[in-house]
Design a protein around this motif. Structure first.
Motif: not given
Length: 217
Positions: A17-21, A173-181
């Protein structure tokens, strides 16, 4: 062109959901082209339209190889640039990992190489650690053993329980994943033979997420 992302998930799909947002808000130039699960009732599946869902129970297949082959064929059909394991609880076989080598990334709730596998929050508390966190790493056949791209850290507080610690780790986790992506989608990060490169230069230690949600060397 937007980067094509496929997501593997077994549970509620909060990272999905964090990715979709982030995509919806223009913060990540990507498309989620499919969500794949080993649990047909996984809540994560409901976060995307039905044509972008694939799920099957491993018990319906003759063995692990047969399930991995079916999953791999479904993934290949949507031609993803990156495959993100976000709360995917099933170990991926060596042949599957080799099929998608260099395109498989996982987010894990510990500061790897500490606490591979399950129950990471309880294990960090039992060890008396001063901090805990999450890691984004490339996937290899050995469980949670691939090269770590980036990490986020949280302090362990007096009186923490596994549940309270898990909530604080999830928040990073959410900002870490988004920054990595974002780095992966831009092509700034590559991996070959266990060596991660950032902008063409070897990355000898994981990038660290700062308080602004930016990854720093």
């Amino acid at each position: 062109m937007s980067v094509r992302i496929a997501v593997l998930a077994s549970g509620r799909g909060s990272n999905l959901q964090a990715i979709l947002d982030a995509i919806a808000h223009g913060q990540l130039q990507a498309d989620v082209v499919g969500v794949f699960s080993d649990r047909v009732d996984a809540a994560a599946l409901q976060r995307v339209p039905a044509p972008r869902r694939w799920a099957a129970s491993p018990r319906d297949f003759a063995d692990r190889v047969a399930f991995d082959t079916a999953l791999g064929d479904a993934l290949a059909a949507c031609t993803p640039d990156w495959i993100i394991c976000a709360g995917y609880m099933r170990i991926l076989g060596a042949a599957f990992v080799a099929r998608f080598e260099g395109r498989l990334v996982n987010i894990h709730p510990s500061l790897l190489p500490l606490y591979k596998g399950l129950n990471t929050h309880a294990r960090a508390l039992e060890a008396g650690d001063a901090e805990h966190g999450a890691s984004v790493h490339f996937v290899v056949p050995e469980l949670d053993a691939g090269t770590v791209l980036a990490q986020a850290r949280v302090p362990i507080l007096p009186g923490d329980s596994p549940e309270s610690l898990a909530q604080r780790v999830l928040a990073v986790e959410h900002p870490l994943l988004l920054a990595s992506l974002a780095l992966l989608a831009s092509g700034r990060i590559t991996e070959q033979g266990g060596q991660v490169q950032l902008d063409g230069h070897p990355l000898f230690s994981p990038l660290a997420l700062d308080s602004a949600g930016t990854l720093q060397r």
